[in-house]
Structure formats: C-alpha cells, structure tokens
Design a protein around this motif. Structure first.
Motif, PDB file in Angstrom:
ATOM      1  N   ASP A 148      79.091  32.693  69.456  1.00  0.00           N
ATOM      2  CA  ASP A 148      77.460  32.696  69.080  1.00  0.00           C
ATOM      3  C   ASP A 148      77.086  33.229  67.486  1.00  0.00           C
ATOM      4  N   THR A 149      78.664  32.015  66.712  1.00  0.00           N
ATOM      5  CA  THR A 149      78.361  32.030  65.624  1.00  0.00           C
ATOM      6  C   THR A 149      77.639  31.156  65.152  1.00  0.00           C
ATOM      7  N   LEU A 150      76.386  31.554  63.869  1.00  0.00           N
ATOM      8  CA  LEU A 150      74.919  30.196  63.535  1.00  0.00           C
ATOM      9  C   LEU A 150      76.137  30.044  62.305  1.00  0.00           C
ATOM     10  N   VAL A 151      75.939  28.805  62.075  1.00  0.00           N
ATOM     11  CA  VAL A 151      76.473  28.232  61.211  1.00  0.00           C
ATOM     12  C   VAL A 151      75.868  27.563  60.090  1.00  0.00           C
ATOM     13  N   LEU A 152      74.723  27.778  58.700  1.00  0.00           N
ATOM     14  CA  LEU A 152      74.088  27.508  58.015  1.00  0.00           C
ATOM     15  C   LEU A 152      74.840  26.277  56.955  1.00  0.00           C
ATOM     16  N   SER A 153      74.583  25.296  56.861  1.00  0.00           N
ATOM     17  CA  SER A 153      74.946  24.606  55.380  1.00  0.00           C
ATOM     18  C   SER A 153      73.562  24.601  54.441  1.00  0.00           C
ATOM     19  N   VAL A 154      74.085  24.943  53.357  1.00  0.00           N
ATOM     20  CA  VAL A 154      73.274  24.710  52.257  1.00  0.00           C
ATOM     21  C   VAL A 154      73.359  23.894  50.974  1.00  0.00           C
ATOM     22  N   HIS A 155      72.152  23.442  50.906  1.00  0.00           N
ATOM     23  CA  HIS A 155      72.368  21.882  49.640  1.00  0.00           C
ATOM     24  C   HIS A 155      71.514  22.597  48.556  1.00  0.00           C
ATOM     25  N   PRO A 156      71.837  23.379  47.864  1.00  0.00           N
ATOM     26  CA  PRO A 156      70.995  23.195  46.675  1.00  0.00           C
ATOM     27  C   PRO A 156      71.352  22.575  45.756  1.00  0.00           C
ATOM     28  N   GLY A 157      70.111  21.865  45.204  1.00  0.00           N
ATOM     29  CA  GLY A 157      69.735  20.995  43.695  1.00  0.00           C
ATOM     30  C   GLY A 157      70.624  21.958  42.319  1.00  0.00           C
ATOM     31  N   PRO A 158      69.838  21.642  41.561  1.00  0.00           N
ATOM     32  CA  PRO A 158      70.422  22.361  40.336  1.00  0.00           C
ATOM     33  C   PRO A 158      69.691  23.647  40.597  1.00  0.00           C
ATOM     34  N   ILE A 159      70.808  25.116  39.918  1.00  0.00           N
ATOM     35  CA  ILE A 159      70.121  26.164  40.089  1.00  0.00           C
ATOM     36  C   ILE A 159      70.664  27.275  39.404  1.00  0.00           C
ATOM     37  N   ALA A 160      69.661  27.611  38.589  1.00  0.00           N
ATOM     38  CA  ALA A 160      69.829  28.595  37.399  1.00  0.00           C
ATOM     39  C   ALA A 160      70.815  28.928  37.286  1.00  0.00           C
ATOM     40  N   ASN A 201      83.107  40.642  67.347  1.00  0.00           N
ATOM     41  CA  ASN A 201      81.298  41.220  66.662  1.00  0.00           C
ATOM     42  C   ASN A 201      80.485  40.409  67.738  1.00  0.00           C
ATOM     43  N   GLY A 202      80.812  39.590  68.599  1.00  0.00           N
ATOM     44  CA  GLY A 202      79.890  39.229  69.510  1.00  0.00           C
ATOM     45  C   GLY A 202      79.028  37.938  68.866  1.00  0.00           C
ATOM     46  N   GLY A 203      79.584  37.708  67.543  1.00  0.00           N
ATOM     47  CA  GLY A 203      79.271  36.684  66.980  1.00  0.00           C
ATOM     48  C   GLY A 203      78.778  36.971  65.343  1.00  0.00           C
ATOM     49  N   GLY A 204      77.627  36.033  64.699  1.00  0.00           N
ATOM     50  CA  GLY A 204      77.281  36.224  63.545  1.00  0.00           C
ATOM     51  C   GLY A 204      76.476  35.217  63.134  1.00  0.00           C
ATOM     52  N   VAL A 205      76.628  35.229  61.390  1.00  0.00           N
ATOM     53  CA  VAL A 205      76.549  33.930  60.634  1.00  0.00           C
ATOM     54  C   VAL A 205      77.594  33.316  59.675  1.00  0.00           C
ATOM     55  N   PHE A 206      77.886  32.347  59.424  1.00  0.00           N
ATOM     56  CA  PHE A 206      78.622  31.809  58.781  1.00  0.00           C
ATOM     57  C   PHE A 206      77.860  30.726  57.448  1.00  0.00           C
ATOM     58  N   VAL A 207      77.891  31.231  56.521  1.00  0.00           N
ATOM     59  CA  VAL A 207      76.679  30.552  55.276  1.00  0.00           C
ATOM     60  C   VAL A 207      78.068  29.413  54.174  1.00  0.00           C
ATOM     61  N   GLN A 208      77.735  28.146  54.232  1.00  0.00           N
ATOM     62  CA  GLN A 208      78.623  27.682  53.314  1.00  0.00           C
ATOM     63  C   GLN A 208      77.197  26.901  52.196  1.00  0.00           C
ATOM     64  N   ILE A 209      77.186  27.219  51.230  1.00  0.00           N
ATOM     65  CA  ILE A 209      76.865  26.238  50.090  1.00  0.00           C
ATOM     66  C   ILE A 209      78.326  25.065  50.184  1.00  0.00           C
ATOM     67  N   ASN A 210      77.004  24.648  50.633  1.00  0.00           N
ATOM     68  CA  ASN A 210      77.103  22.769  50.172  1.00  0.00           C
ATOM     69  C   ASN A 210      76.673  21.854  48.634  1.00  0.00           C
ATOM     70  N   SER A 211      75.828  21.674  48.169  1.00  0.00           N
ATOM     71  CA  SER A 211      75.074  21.554  47.544  1.00  0.00           C
ATOM     72  C   SER A 211      74.470  20.523  47.818  1.00  0.00           C
ATOM     73  N   VAL A 212      73.679  19.480  47.388  1.00  0.00           N
ATOM     74  CA  VAL A 212      73.123  18.368  47.663  1.00  0.00           C
ATOM     75  C   VAL A 212      73.932  16.921  47.070  1.00  0.00           C
ATOM     76  N   ALA A 213      74.876  17.417  45.610  1.00  0.00           N
ATOM     77  CA  ALA A 213      76.214  16.744  45.801  1.00  0.00           C
ATOM     78  C   ALA A 213      77.321  16.211  47.058  1.00  0.00           C
ATOM     79  N   SER A 214      77.196  17.005  48.133  1.00  0.00           N
ATOM     80  CA  SER A 214      77.685  16.429  48.440  1.00  0.00           C
ATOM     81  C   SER A 214      76.703  15.534  50.140  1.00  0.00           C
ATOM     82  N   LEU A 215      75.952  15.310  49.868  1.00  0.00           N
ATOM     83  CA  LEU A 215      75.304  13.939  50.210  1.00  0.00           C
ATOM     84  C   LEU A 215      74.775  12.853  49.376  1.00  0.00           C
ATOM     85  N   LYS A 216      75.152  13.063  48.105  1.00  0.00           N
ATOM     86  CA  LYS A 216      75.432  11.628  47.211  1.00  0.00           C
ATOM     87  C   LYS A 216      75.955  11.881  46.242  1.00  0.00           C
ATOM     88  N   GLY A 217      76.819  10.787  45.458  1.00  0.00           N
ATOM     89  CA  GLY A 217      78.109  10.914  44.573  1.00  0.00           C
ATOM     90  C   GLY A 217      77.204  10.481  43.408  1.00  0.00           C
TER      91      GLY A 217
END
Length: 139
Positions: free
Chosen positions: A67-79, A22-38
């Motif tokens: 042409d696919t943008l990848v996002l790495s999402v790193h939320p903390g505690p979410i309700a 489809n000519g590219g797009g977006v791939f979003v991955q929810i990684n969490s702040v836990a991916s950066l600190k144990g």
C-alpha cells in the motif's frame, strides 16, 4: 549512477520497511525528462536518470503490495541552482510547479508527474507508450 541509481535503491531499501510498518505511504522519485530522452550535452546524466526511471517502475509494482504509492516525477528545466549551473535559467520554471504536480498526482492516484510546460509536452508525447507499457499492471 552512484547518486541517481544506487542512491534511489538505498533510499527504497531504507524507507520501504518503515512505510510498510506504518500501513503504506508515498515514495516520490524525481526522475526528470532526461530519463525519457537522451541529450548530447548530458548523456551520462540522462543514462543515470533512465536507469533510475526503470528502478522506479519496478518499485511501483513492488511497493504497491504494501500500500505504498510510488510517484515518478519528470520535470523539465526548473529554476534551481542545478538549472542555473546547466545554463537553463532562461527557460526554467518555478520549483512550486513540481510540488503542485506531486500534490495533484497524489490526489488523482497517478504514477507519472509532468509538472512544467516542457515536461507536459514530453509527457503528452510519452502518454500512449506509458499507458500501454509502463502503467499496465502485471498482477
């Protein structure tokens, strides 16, 4: 690992060809702040998220060629139910912050998304490393 790492790999394998066709797009991955600190109480979860973040970094480079943008999402505690189950409900922030952060990153072309106040703190501390190591293109 089955969900956070292999699930990510399977999703990328399934959707990357569709996005490419489809000519590219977006791939979003929810990684969490836990991916950066144990954290001791969730060490295995953190390890799986760190592995997923590593895969996300590789996907960013691989999928950029189609042409696919990848996002790495790193939320903390979410309700969410997961946040409640982890005992984070007192510090958890609204899920809308994650959606808003993703939209803002899409508009800006950013790779990292640190949507809530705890994530922003972690992101600010991580920023120099990310800019000098993670976000440097090898192409």
């Amino acid at each position: 690992m089955k969900i956070n790492v292999y699930g990510l790999i399977y999703m990328a394998q399934a959707f990357a060809p569709v996005l490419k066709a489809n000519g590219g797009g977006v791939f979003v991955q929810i990684n969490s702040v836990a991916s950066l600190k144990g954290f001791p109480d969730s060490a295995t979860y953190c390890a799986s998220k760190a592995a997923a973040y590593s895969i996300t970094q590789a996907l960013r480079e691989l999928l950029s060629k189609q042409d696919t943008l990848v996002l790495s999402v790193h939320p903390g505690p979410i309700a969410t139910d997961m946040g409640d189950a982890a005992g984070m409900n007192e510090v958890a922030q609204p899920p809308a912050l994650v959606a808003d952060g993703i939209i803002k990153a899409l508009k800006a072309g950013d790779f990292h998304v640190f949507p809530d106040s705890i994530a922003k703190q972690m992101g600010d501390a991580y920023k120099s490393f990310a800019q000098n190591v993670v976000e440097v293109s090898s192409s």
